[in-house]
Structure formats: C-alpha cells, structure tokens
Scaffold this active site. Structure first.
Site, PDB file in Angstrom:
ATOM      1  N   ALA A  63       0.851  -1.192   0.000  1.00  0.00           N
ATOM      2  CA  ALA A  63       0.000   0.000   0.000  1.00  0.00           C
ATOM      3  C   ALA A  63       0.887   1.242   0.000  1.00  0.00           C
ATOM      4  O   ALA A  63       2.085   1.163   0.244  1.00  0.00           O
ATOM      5  CB  ALA A  63      -0.872  -0.008   1.245  1.00  0.00           C
ATOM      6  N   GLY A 107      -1.068  -4.760   0.424  1.00  0.00           N
ATOM      7  CA  GLY A 107      -2.049  -4.466  -0.619  1.00  0.00           C
ATOM      8  C   GLY A 107      -1.699  -5.142  -1.936  1.00  0.00           C
ATOM      9  O   GLY A 107      -2.592  -5.484  -2.727  1.00  0.00           O
ATOM     10  N   GLU A 110      -2.954  -8.554  -1.690  1.00  0.00           N
ATOM     11  CA  GLU A 110      -4.425  -8.511  -1.661  1.00  0.00           C
ATOM     12  C   GLU A 110      -4.993  -8.377  -3.073  1.00  0.00           C
ATOM     13  O   GLU A 110      -5.975  -9.028  -3.428  1.00  0.00           O
ATOM     14  CB  GLU A 110      -4.899  -7.369  -0.753  1.00  0.00           C
ATOM     15  CG  GLU A 110      -4.659  -7.712   0.720  1.00  0.00           C
ATOM     16  CD  GLU A 110      -4.978  -6.571   1.662  1.00  0.00           C
ATOM     17  OE1 GLU A 110      -4.399  -5.480   1.474  1.00  0.00           O
ATOM     18  OE2 GLU A 110      -5.804  -6.759   2.570  1.00  0.00           O
ATOM     19  N   GLU A 130       1.325  -6.291   7.360  1.00  0.00           N
ATOM     20  CA  GLU A 130       0.659  -5.124   7.956  1.00  0.00           C
ATOM     21  C   GLU A 130       0.854  -5.008   9.456  1.00  0.00           C
ATOM     22  O   GLU A 130       0.946  -3.897   9.986  1.00  0.00           O
ATOM     23  CB  GLU A 130      -0.844  -5.158   7.651  1.00  0.00           C
ATOM     24  CG  GLU A 130      -1.206  -4.805   6.227  1.00  0.00           C
ATOM     25  CD  GLU A 130      -1.143  -5.979   5.256  1.00  0.00           C
ATOM     26  OE1 GLU A 130      -0.597  -7.040   5.621  1.00  0.00           O
ATOM     27  OE2 GLU A 130      -1.628  -5.838   4.124  1.00  0.00           O
TER      28      GLU A 130
END
Ligand SMILES: NC(=O)c1ccc[n+]([C@@H]2O[C@H](COP(=O)([O-])OP(=O)(O)OC[C@H]3O[C@@H](n4cnc5c(N)ncnc54)[C@H](O)[C@@H]3O)[C@@H](O)[C@H]2O)c1
Length: 718
Positions: A63, A107, A110, A130
C-alpha cells in the site's frame, strides 16, 4: 504524463503493466488505472485472457504508506476503498493472471489474491506484513488468504508478518505455478492455457474447501493467540488479526470483509500504528544527510580488513561475509585469533541448527574470512575496521601504524574504528589522513543487530561518509550518521538512563523491580540485565576513560564500581547485578541487595519504595532529556534518527516509536514539568535540556522540530 498503468495486447492476452516507481505502491492513481485497464481489456473482443504485472524490480510492493500515515493521524482519505476493484477483478469474464516478481506484500498480495490465478518467479516474496505497521490487512487479505492457503498458514503469515518464497507459496496454494525465465511471456502462456481450458475461473471469495471444519477452528485460533503472545509481545495488531481471520472462517465473505474493515479502521488510528508508521519513515529518512547528495561518489567496498577478532571483530566479520564481502581478520596473537575464529564457527553452527543457513552456506561464508596474525594483504582492502580494546592509546597506535604504513594500506582506503565512546578526531589525527576516517559503531552481536552509528569526524570527507553509508546498507544494516561526542548518540543517552536506574536502586528500588518496570514498558531487556550481558567492566572502563564523574558536586553511583572490584562482571563471570545459573537466566542475588543497602546506609541515602510509574519517569525521561541535548547540539540530525538508533540498537519498543516520538505523545510540557521537578529534588543532573524547555514552552513537538530543521537545512555541528 506517464500513466501508472498501461495495457498492451499480444496474441489474445492483455498485459496490464503497473509502472509506479519505485515499488509500484498502490497509490490512488494505480487503483484507478487498474480499474480502467481492466475495463479496457474486458471490452476488447480480441482479448481472451488478462495478465497483471509490475514494471521495474517488483510487482505491487504494498500500500502507499503515506496514505496510511494520513489515516493514522485522522484523515479518512488515506484509506482507499478497494472493494469494488477487487470484486471487479474476481468477476472479470476472462481469466485474470497475476504475475509476481520482487515482492507482493500487503495491498500487493491482496490485489493478487483477487485474480483468478497467480504465478511467480522463483525468488518472488509474498506476504501480509501489515502487523508490523500496527494494522491488519485492510483490503480483504484476511478473508482471501485463508481461502487460498488454509487458516493455519494464514495465521502464521498474518501474525508473523513474514513473507514466504514462491516454492512455499506454491505448496500452500497461494500461487498456481512458478515461472522460470521471462515472467511476462510465461504468464501470458499460462493465461492462454487457462482460457483454453475452461469457461469459468476460480473466484477466491467463493472458495471454502481450504477452510477448516467448525470443530478445528477454535484450536487453530488458540494456537495463533499463543503465537502472537509469545512472538509479538505487546503488539495489538497480531492479536487483532486473529479476530479478522476468525471471521473469514466463520462468516460469509461479505460479513467477514465488514469485520476486517472495522478492525482495520480502529487499529489504523491507534497509538501503535502511529508509532510504527513513524518508525517506518524514520528509518527511511536516515539516508538524508547534509552534504551528501546523489552526486557524492561512494566507493565500492568488496574487501574488508578487521583488526581484533574479539566479540565485535568476529561479529562484524560474519556480517561482511554474509553479504559476500571478503574479509581479513588479524589479532595480536595466534591464540586470540583462534579463539575468535572458533567463536565465529560456533555462531554459524547455531545458525545451521536453527535452520537459518545450510552447512554449505556456512562453508561459503567461512571461506570468505581469512584469519591472520600481522597485516599481510591489508594493503588491498577497501576498508579497515579496527575493533580492539576500548583504549585510546592502543587505538591511536594501531591507527598510526595501519593507516600510515605503505605496506599495509593505500591512500584510497577508508580507516574506521568501532569505538563505542572515544574521540574519532583524535584517532583520525593519528592516521595522517583524517578525511578517510570515521567511526563505524556496530552493536553486539554485530552479525545480528541492525544498527550502525556512522560517526562523522570533523575532517571526514563527503565521499568517505557516502562510502560508509553504502557499505552499511550493503551488509544489511541501518546506518545512522551521528556527530562525534563522547558516546556519540546512543551511548551518550544511555549513560544518564543507566545511572538513574542505579540511583533508583540506591534510593530503595531493586534491580529486579527496575528491570521489570522497564520490560513492562516494552524495553526488550531491563537495564541491569543489559549491563550484565554487556559486562560491567565495559562501563567501568568507560567511566574511567571519560572521567564521567569528575564534577565534585555530581552524585556518583556507588554500587557498580564495587561490583567490578569484586570481580562481578555480569554474565561472563556468572555474577553481576544478578547471579546466573546454567540456564543463563538472571536471578536476584541477596549478596547484591545487602551490598546496596550497606552502601546506601554508609552514604546517608534514605531509602523508600517506588512505583513502576516513577521508575519509568526517572529512567526514560533521563533518556529523553539527554536526547534533547544531543539533538540541540547537532550530534543527531533529527529526533527521528534518535528513534531509529534506540529502536534498532537499544531494544526500545518500536510500537512506542522511539524515545523522542514517545516524548511527543506523552506531551513535552508534561515531560518538562517532571524533569523540572526532578531538577529541584534531585539536583544538577536533571537540569532540563534547553531544547526540551523551548519546545515545551512553545507547545510544540520534536517532530515539528525535525521539520523546521529540515527546511532550514542545518547540518550536524561536528
Ligand atoms: N562488546 C560490545 O558490546 C561493543 C559494542 C560496540 C562497540 N564495542 C567496541 O568494540 C571494540 C572491541 O570490543 P570487543 O567487545 O570486541 O572487545 P574484545 O575484548 O572481545 O576484543 C578485542 C580484541 O582485540 C584484540 N587486540 C588487542 N590488542 C590488539 C592489537 N594490538 N592488534 C590486534 N588485535 C588486538 C584482542 O586480542 C581481542 O581479541 C571496543 O572499542 C569496544 O568499545 C564493543
């Protein structure tokens, strides 16, 4: 303008390429770009299959952490809504293959899990790290991962935050194929194969066959909670991630996603997330050093010569050998050298036992380390690291001999010293070429600890500094540039902290109580246990060398010198502040407690009990007050650098961000008031640092101070 996402079509396969340097982070531009690219590929009738790939050195590495930072500090715009994009990927009517190289983390993974298929090159790394930023996956990772790899593996990955390699990922079901050779063409071939094979393609969210039976879930979660408690002490996120994973195993997908979102948003605004995100950026910020730019030429270091094969020299040799650097190690005697090499061998054997290295990897590393008495071949090394006893006369003698004799050095060679406290300029002067000299202050065990203080002397050239910074990075360390003052940054701050703990003990606390208060606060170890591990003789020698208590009015610690005179040097002699049995665990020693009481009585010190809160204030605030001085005087470039030093070298909990960040969060006014009270009650050593006073009175923070200093480009004063 460069678009972060582009589409090209070749033989029926649309290649969606993400190009958002440096690491293809999931910025809003990438998310929108992916969305549009997917639409385009779906609309295009010539396209039968879709491949998503990253340009440059990686797939989507994660991310955008700037966005997470904004979210942590209150702006909801930092939390991009990914649900629509992920669902669209999964619902695409054509097979979507995620092609991974480099890292697919957070991310990135993901997004990959919302594809129908995943392929990767052999050295690709995939994970959900994370928790290391105080949060949990926030884009449905906790819901898709267990559907692909099972609950147990998902727990292991999400709690540890550690990435797994492609082979492991294939085994676990996270990827469908490993691609040898060119990834884009391999992934395209795989995509064509899948398009030809079937009309329908697996949607991760609909899979349930890897999820455990209802009866197995609670056992797995209990084991996960135990893992989190044992391995991620004091961290909230590794525990919370289990709640989200539980939701994956027990609730329908949409409800599980809602639960994940709720936990994510709560954690994203937590103190721990703020602190860990601060620590993340602080570490990245250390490479910004006044006087060093991209144009400063750093020499490459491929051969290193180490003087002294003791605790530090051996550890440094291992750190270099692990990074593929050729090492020569010399010591005063063959016996000392043999002992040093035997320790290196023993440490490597432990790594083999723990599964970190194979025996072949160890042999390769051992072969890089050449032990020798004398300095043959030192003329060819790029960098010398001196790691002999902490004694100025000896260090100067070696610096003079090594750096100025033609047979053992060449003019381009860097000369560095691993001194923990001594004056770099004095050592540099002895070499006759001070521009090539600096301090490289490693921490013990040097093959493990990530921190290196890079001590800039007054004559150190920018090229020398840049070379040392690049070298530190090459051997996997976090190098923080500091100025040259006694103890540099870390140890200079350590002394008031350590002595305050000793005064507390004389005033009525016990070493064990102080240590428990500190570990309760989150320190990796209590200060007395640290002193015993490092050796009480080390600080004893420093006290003498630096003449630390020369001021006749200063309170002098009474117990430590006496313990040293009794030969109680800590773990190495089996006794120090504590006593050690075979298990090497510290046990309180009545003899020490009696000595403390006796010395306190003989010196008229009144004893009382202390709360843990008082202990934390007296020790941690001493650290912060000295940190403010170090910063003000320019020996640390930024408060954030101090935080990096303390979280990486001194066991300060990263989830508190580091001492200076912690101070900001407590509030500098509160800290200043307490320090002022201690000053009135306890005397001169508690004089508030002028910077602490200024910032407290201005109602500002160390973080603000860093910003202002950066914009006025004030460098280190040394
Ligand atoms: N131990 C730590 O935790 C630590 C941490 C950071 C820095 N340091 C610093 O690192 C340096 C080394 O500390 P250490 O703990 O490794 O000490 P050590 O006693 O384990 O090792 C010192 C080595 O230097 C060798 N030596 C002495 N004179 C020599 C000479 N003339 N030529 C070649 N070798 C010689 C000794 O034989 C010994 O093997 C010191 O300056 C110390 O302050 C130590």
């Amino acid at each position: 303008m460069n678009m972060p996402v582009s589409v090209s079509v070749d033989q029926g396969v649309a290649l969606i390429r993400i190009d958002n340097p440096p690491v293809n982070a999931l910025s809003p531009g990438v998310i929108d770009g992916l969305d549009a690219a997917l639409d385009q590929a779906v609309r295009d009738n010539s396209v039968r299959a879709i491949v998503v790939i990253g340009a440059g050195r990686t797939f989507i590495a994660g991310a955008d952490i700037k966005g997470l930072e904004q979210l942590a500090w209150g702006s909801d715009s930092g939390a991009p809504e990914m649900h629509e994009l992920l669902q669209k990927l999964e619902d695409a009517p054509k097979p979507v293959v995620m092609a991974m190289h480099g890292t697919a983390l957070g991310g990135g993974l993901e997004v990959a899990m919302a594809g129908h298929y995943r392929v990767a090159v052999p050295d690709a790394l995939m994970g959900q790290p994370e928790v290391n930023l105080g949060i949990i996956p926030g884009a449905e990772g906790t819901q898709r991962l267990p559907r692909l790899v099972g609950l147990e593996k998902a727990i292991e990955m999400c709690v540890s935050g550690k990435p797994i390699k492609a082979a492991d990922a294939l085994n676990a079901g996270l990827i469908d194929r490993i691609i040898e050779g060119d990834l884009a063409s391999g992934a395209a071939a795989f995509a064509r194969e899948m398009a030809a094979r079937s009309e329908s393609h697996p949607k991760t969210r609909e899979q349930r066959n890897k999820l455990p039976s209802a009866s197995a879930i609670s056992g797995m979660l209990a084991a996960g909670r135990e893992l989190a408690r044992k391995t991620r002490r004091n961290l909230d996120a590794p525990v919370a991630v289990l709640d989200a994973l539980e939701a994956a195993a027990t609730l329908p997908f949409e409800q599980g996603c809602a639960r994940e979102r709720e936990i994510f948003l709560t954690l994203a605004k937590s103190e721990q997330a703020k602190a860990l995100i601060h620590a993340f950026f602080a570490e990245r910020g250390v490479s910004k050093v006044p006087g060093i730019s991209k144009d400063t030429v750093a020499a490459s270091v491929n051969r290193v010569g180490i003087v002294g094969a003791g605790t530090m020299g051996g550890g440094i040799a291992m750190a270099c050998a692990n990074a593929g650097i050729a090492v020569r190690v010399t010591d005063a005697t063959a016996n000392a050298l043999d002992a040093g090499m035997a320790t290196i061998r023993k440490n490597y054997d432990v790594s083999v036992k723990r599964g970190r290295f194979t025996p072949a990897m160890v042999e390769e590393r051992m072969a890089r380390i050449v032990p020798q008495v004398g300095y043959d071949g030192f003329g060819d090394v790029d960098l010398v690291i001196e790691a002999v006893f902490e004694n100025m006369a000896l260090k100067k003698e070696i610096a003079g001999f090594v750096a100025s004799s033609r047979e053992v050095s060449q003019s381009g060679q860097l000369y560095t010293t691993n001194t923990s406290t001594l004056d770099i300029d004095e050592i540099a002067a002895a070499t006759g070429r001070p521009s090539k000299v600096l301090g490289l202050h490693f921490f013990s065990p040097a093959n493990v600890m990530r921190l290196v203080e890079i001590v800039r002397g007054k004559a150190t050239s920018p090229e020398t500094l840049a070379t040392a910074m690049a070298f530190a990075k090459r051997i996997g360390k976090v190098g923080v540039v500091v100025g040259n003052c006694p103890g540099f940054v870390g140890n200079r701050m350590m002394f008031p902290y350590m002595y305050e703990a000793q005064f507390l003990v004389e005033d009525g606390a016990t070493p064990q109580q102080v240590d428990e208060a500190l570990t309760g606060f989150g320190m990796a170890m209590g200060i007395f246990a640290v002193d015993d591990m490092a050796g009480l003789d080390v600080a004893w020698r420093v006290r003498q060398e630096l003449n630390q208590f020369s001021d006749p009015g200063a309170r002098k610690p009474l117990v430590a010198d006496r313990l040293c005179e009794m030969g109680r040097f800590g773990q190495k002699t089996g006794k120090g502040w504590y006593v050690y049995g075979d298990d090497r665990k510290p046990q309180p020693d009545p003899e020490v407690l009696a000595l403390i009481e006796q010395l306190a009585a003989a010196n008229g010190i009144g004893r009382r009990s202390f709360t843990n809160e008082e202990i934390i204030e007296r020790t941690i605030y001493a650290l912060i007050n000295e940190g403010a001085r170090v910063l003000d005087e320019g020996y640390a470039l930024r408060a954030a650098d101090i935080d990096v030093i303390y979280t990486n070298g001194y066991g300060f909990p990263a989830w508190r961000g580091g001492p200076m960040f912690y101070a900001d969060r407590v509030g500098l006014k509160k800290i200043y008031d307490r320090v002022s009270t201690f000053y009135r009650e306890l005397g001169q050593r508690w004089a508030p640092a002028p910077l602490l006073e200024r910032l407290a009175k201005d109602g500002t923070t160390f973080k603000e101070f860093d910003k202002r200093r950066a914009s006025s480009v004030v460098g280190a004063s040394s």
